[in-house]
Design an enzyme around this catalytic site. Structure first.
Site, PDB file in Angstrom:
ATOM      1  N   GLY A 164       0.795  -1.225   0.000  1.00  0.00           N
ATOM      2  CA  GLY A 164       0.000   0.000   0.000  1.00  0.00           C
ATOM      3  C   GLY A 164       0.826   1.272   0.000  1.00  0.00           C
ATOM      4  N   GLU A 209      -2.906  -9.356 -13.923  1.00  0.00           N
ATOM      5  CA  GLU A 209      -3.499  -8.278 -13.124  1.00  0.00           C
ATOM      6  C   GLU A 209      -4.702  -7.662 -13.843  1.00  0.00           C
ATOM      7  OE1 GLU A 209      -0.807  -6.175 -10.813  1.00  0.00           O
ATOM      8  OE2 GLU A 209      -2.242  -4.609 -10.263  1.00  0.00           O
ATOM      9  N   ASP A 245       4.924  -1.566 -13.656  1.00  0.00           N
ATOM     10  CA  ASP A 245       5.354  -2.260 -12.434  1.00  0.00           C
ATOM     11  C   ASP A 245       6.015  -3.596 -12.758  1.00  0.00           C
ATOM     12  OD1 ASP A 245       3.947  -0.149 -11.425  1.00  0.00           O
ATOM     13  OD2 ASP A 245       2.215  -1.340 -10.787  1.00  0.00           O
ATOM     14  N   TYR A 281      -8.784   4.386 -10.214  1.00  0.00           N
ATOM     15  CA  TYR A 281      -7.820   4.026 -11.257  1.00  0.00           C
ATOM     16  C   TYR A 281      -8.563   3.674 -12.545  1.00  0.00           C
ATOM     17  CZ  TYR A 281      -3.554   2.094 -13.304  1.00  0.00           C
ATOM     18  OH  TYR A 281      -2.467   1.861 -14.110  1.00  0.00           O
TER      19      TYR A 281
HETATM   20  C1  GLA Z   1       0.117   1.739 -10.788  1.00  0.00           C
HETATM   21  C2  GLA Z   1      -0.060   0.860 -12.013  1.00  0.00           C
HETATM   22  C3  GLA Z   1       0.968   1.219 -13.092  1.00  0.00           C
HETATM   23  C4  GLA Z   1       0.945   2.713 -13.394  1.00  0.00           C
HETATM   24  C5  GLA Z   1       1.015   3.526 -12.107  1.00  0.00           C
HETATM   25  C6  GLA Z   1       0.817   4.991 -12.326  1.00  0.00           C
HETATM   26  O1  GLA Z   1       1.338   1.474 -10.178  1.00  0.00           O
HETATM   27  O2  GLA Z   1       0.050  -0.499 -11.666  1.00  0.00           O
HETATM   28  O3  GLA Z   1       0.722   0.457 -14.254  1.00  0.00           O
HETATM   29  O4  GLA Z   1      -0.186   3.055 -14.151  1.00  0.00           O
HETATM   30  O5  GLA Z   1       0.041   3.109 -11.164  1.00  0.00           O
HETATM   31  O6  GLA Z   1       1.804   5.520 -13.147  1.00  0.00           O
END
Ligand code: GLA
Length: 388
Positions: free
Chosen positions: A123, A161, A173, A223
């Protein structure tokens, strides 16, 4: 890292009565620049950090898979032929999603036992979830005697994911966790997949993560809402500029300026964030190549401002942390990761790091009553698999 592997091994032996065969090890990441650009075909800069998730795995002698998560003290049990998401054990969805995608990719996954542990803060915006996905993939590939190219591992984990967990994230990520390099900041063009590792001038400055300790749920409506708004903004431009506009990456800053007065809100501000952020990443990359960290720092501050005003994914706590960072001499600071809570990343001169961390933490506590967690990020290599 060795101590975490030892812990995974001990728990595995205690739980399953045998040694694990293999350990998948994958780091968290810090997003240096490029906020919410990745699912818009844009550019990002990031680094893998020395915080890892470890998945210790061995074959099961029954048809059942058992996965135990040390930090949650919870076990997930499932059959390979019937893998379902579980709202009570969301952490296990990241593991199951990877299993589903490995099988779709024709990796011959057999029933397995696994122990999940690690020290990636959850988190905090450093992507503990992607590190779990990648560590799972690394462990299961090795356990089942299959190799996949690094890009395939990153993409497969992203699909896990997107599809199984239901979070419409980009590749940032998973890419960072797979491709991390020691003491280097990664640059990625998510459209072309061109990437490079830019070595940091050693001993001059470092990255500090300050966790606001304010609420942060990654699988959040926010998101997905931003993702949808960006796709709508791209569609708006497609109608006016032509079919070649697929994502906001395809719209230039000049085109945006020409059309912005006619755009409806909030699409105009979402587009302005993404399109200007792409420019900042390219400017930050060029600055880093020149060794000009001051310009990189300016880009980070500007990025935060853009997230705050145009993307509206900051929080009062994150804004305060960035303001305090500036007051206490950071070269640059911004929110890192999805936003709506989590942490800031701070670019700080090496010899000022301790003092900086202490002052910012004290001032933050004085104003909010919250004790932030401060991590010094050592930039570390990407994922690996290790045999017992
Ligand atoms: C999260 C998502 C990434 C990216 C970031 C924001 O970490 O998993 O793919 O979009 O937010 O840049």
């Amino acid at each position: 890292m060795q101590d975490i592997i030892e812990q995974a091994r001990a728990v595995f032996v205690q739980r399953f009565g045998t040694k694990p065969v293999v350990y998948g090890v994958a780091p968290g990441r810090v997003e240096v620049l490029g906020n919410h650009t990745d699912y818009n075909g844009g550019y990002v800069m990031s680094a893998a950090i020395d915080r890892v998730t470890v998945v210790a795995a061995g074959k099961s002698d029954t048809a059942v898979c058992r996965v135990y998560a040390v930090q949650k003290d919870a076990e997930s049990v499932f059959h390979l032929e019937d893998i379902q998401p579980d709202p009570h054990d969301r952490w296990a969805d990241y593991v199951k999603g990877v299993v589903v995608e490995l099988r779709k990719a024709r990796v011959p996954v057999e029933p397995f036992h696994a122990v999940v542990t690690g020290n990636v803060p959850i988190g905090a915006g450093v992507s503990s979830s992607a590190s779990l996905e990648v560590a799972t993939a690394m462990a299961l590939l090795e356990l089942n005697g299959t190799r996949l190219p690094q890009w395939e591992v990153a993409r497969l984990c992203r699909r896990a994911e997107n599809q199984f967990v239901g979070m419409p994230c980009g590749i940032l990520d998973q890419f960072s966790s797979v491709f991390g390099e020691k003491d280097s900041i990664l640059f990625l063009d998510t459209r072309t997949e061109e990437h490079e590792a830019i070595h940091l001038p050693s001993g001059s400055f470092g990255l500090i993560l300050v966790h606001s300790m304010a609420h942060h749920t990654l699988v959040s409506g926010d998101y997905a809402t931003r993702h949808r708004e960006c796709m709508e903004a791209a569609a708006w431009f497609r109608v006016r500029l032509g079919e070649h506009i697929q994502v906001l990456r395809d719209v230039t800053w000049e085109q945006f300026q020409q059309w912005q007065d006619q755009m409806p809100e909030p699409l105009r501000r979402r587009a302005r964030h993404v399109i200007s952020e792409n420019r900042r990443v390219l400017q930050g990359r060029a600055a880093l190549h020149r060794g000009d960290v001051v310009v990189l720092g300016e880009m980070m501050y500007a990025s935060h401002e853009s997230s705050r005003v145009d993307y509206e994914n900051s929080t009062p706590e994150l804004d305060l942390l960035v303001q305090l960072a500036r007051q206490h001499g950071a070269i640059g600071a911004r929110l890192t990761g999805a936003g709506w809570g989590g942490a800031t990343v701070n670019l700080v001169r090496e010899d000022e790091m301790e003092e900086f961390a202490r002052r910012v933490a004290d001032a933050y506590t004085a104003q909010t009553g919250i004790h932030p967690t401060v991590y010094r990020c050592h930039i570390a290599p990407g994922a690996t698999a290790i045999h017992d």
